[in-house]
Design an enzyme around this catalytic site. Structure first.
Site, PDB file in Angstrom:
ATOM      1  CB  CYS A   1      37.018  35.416  38.335  1.00 56.70           C
ATOM      2  SG  CYS A   1      36.562  35.054  36.655  1.00 56.70           S
TER       3      CYS A   1
HETATM    4  O1  SLP Z   1      37.970  38.138  32.008  1.00 55.43           O
HETATM    5  C1  SLP Z   1      37.910  38.841  33.041  1.00 55.43           C
HETATM    6  O2  SLP Z   1      38.915  39.307  33.593  1.00 55.43           O
HETATM    7  C2  SLP Z   1      36.564  39.112  33.642  1.00 55.43           C
HETATM    8  C3  SLP Z   1      35.881  37.877  34.020  1.00 55.43           C
HETATM    9 SE1  SLP Z   1      36.531  37.093  35.603  1.00 55.43          SE
END
Ligand code: SLP
Ligand code: PLP
Length: 410
Positions: free
Chosen positions: A353
């Site tokens: 994210c």
């Molecule tokens: O750490 C990740 O990629 C998932 C949460 Se945005």
């Protein structure tokens, strides 16, 4: 291609897909309907609730299904705000009990939380609805320290939310110790009860998670981190009785009015099946991922020698068995550049994210004391249950060739 981004999301286990498709075909009825089609759906939901509870050592009645981890985390912070407001109004008029209710509700969290906690807390703070202390993790251990959390407690503190394991570094946080200390504080406090939450998204399916041992009031469950579909749940220790839970949504009464809306039976079926697989196989999953991760680290060390920096090696801290955050040192070897030139490896430089945050180094790694030029070169490699040593060999060779190419280009 070789996928090594299991902390971002996981594929579904075949048995999970089977459970979902069976529910789609056989249990399409409204679970609230009183005839067979509804009863079938309700039975699947109840069985899944039991399986999710069993995975974390809880009781079925303590599981509230949500759309995912983001909703679950938002529900906890929303509940804490309501908890403070209701505690204050019930304290009115009681001599001397106004203490601790003057001012805004106070939240304690860490500076490395997922955005679905971090941004909610920042929003409440910016709207002057809450005071927030973002406790910095230690730059030595990469972990939030118990004493720092306890030292941040104020008379108006109503929630402590510390993730169980970090999604980028894999560092496991001392949640059990924090809960133990704060429960002792709660016993002697004249002020609002401090609620205790952990976001267990990255821990479930990788390490043992037991709500009784942790001592949490709330625990966030995220399906798409343990081979389940994109659905989640919130564990609450006695929702509405021992522990407050105030709904953000109002509607048809589902989930005992804590989270109304016609239940997503197929996805709940998948979550329950994935939870059952974790409960039955966690030890094997954990040891397999750990041995694969250690093999990966050994291969990286052998090939890159003193040019490798392991960003998740902190003295005295436990790390998730599947996570290897590593930097290959070199002026032209920024993580995003390396990954964009790899021919086989699919991984990330940090949280998915944050993937649109340009090429800035991860704030998580900087918060953990990783120097900027090292953090800029970070690769977050997270292995899965079925990642093989052959996959590791292919990925390390891909990285070796890519580094050679990039250095020849400059
Ligand atoms: O750490 C990740 O990629 C998932 C949460 Se945005
Ligand atoms: C630590 C952590 N918390 C919360 C979330 C959010 O879960 P969801 O994607 O289901 O909203 C994620 C993953 O996306 C995560 O890694």
């Amino acid at each position: 291609m070789i996928y090594m981004d299991y902390n971002a999301t996981t594929p579904l286990e075949p048995e999970v897909i089977e459970a979902i498709s069976e529910a789609l075909q056989e249990a399409w009825g409204n679970p609230s309907s009183n005839y067979l089609a509804g009863a079938k759906a309700k039975a699947i939901i109840n069985e899944s609730r039991e399986n999710v509870a069993r995975m974390i050592g809880g009781k079925a009645e303590d599981i509230i299904f949500t759309s995912g981890g983001t909703e679950a985390n938002n529900l906890v912070l929303h509940t804490a705000m309501e908890h403070f407001r209701k505690s204050r109004s019930s304290a009115k008029g009681v001599e001397g009990s106004r203490n601790g209710y003057d001012g805004l509700p106070h939240i304690i969290t860490s500076n490395v939380e997922h955005d679905s906690v971090k941004l909610v807390a920042e929003h409440l703070q910016s709207e002057a609805k809450a005071d927030v202390t973002f406790v910095p993790v230690s730059k030595v251990t990469g972990r939030v320290e118990v004493e720092d959390v306890v030292a941040a407690v104020q008379s108006n503190t109503c929630l402590i939310s510390i993730m169980l394991a970090n999604n980028e570094t894999g560092v496991i946080m001392p949640v059990q110790e924090i809960c133990s200390r704060v429960k002792s504080l709660n016993k002697q406090r004249q002020h609002v009860r401090i609620l205790l939450h952990t976001d267990a998204a990255q821990a479930l399916g990788k390490i043992p998670v037991d709500v009784g041992e942790l001592g949490v009031d709330y625990l966030t469950i995220v399906g798409h981190k343990f081979y389940a579909p994109r659905i989640g749940a919130l564990y609450v220790d006695g929702p509405g009785t021992r522990t407050p839970l105030h709904p953000m949504l109002f509607g048809g009464g589902q989930e005992r009015n804590f989270r109304p809306g016609t239940e997503n039976t197929p996805m709940i079926a998948g979550l329950g099946k994935a939870a059952k697989l974790v409960a039955s196989n966690l030890s094997a999953y954990e040891s397999c991922m750990r041995s694969t991760k250690l093999y990966l680290e050994n291969r990286l060390q052998t090939v890159f020698k003193n040019r490798i920096h392991f960003n998740s090696h902190y003295p005295g801290s436990d790390i998730l068995p599947n996570t290897c955050n590593v930097s290959i040192l070199g002026r032209t070897l920024q993580g995003w550049r390396v990954l964009s030139h790899c021919r086989k490896l699919l991984a990330s430089v940090g949280a998915a994210c944050h993937s649109d945050s340009g090429n800035r180094p991860s704030h998580i790694l900087l918060s953990c004391g990783i120097p900027s030029e090292v953090a800029a070169n970070a690769l977050r490699l997270s292995v899965g249950r079925w990642t093989t040593e052959a996959d590791v060999d292919a990925v390390v060779e891909d990285l070796r060739e890519t580094v050679q190419l990039l250095e020849e280009m400059n």
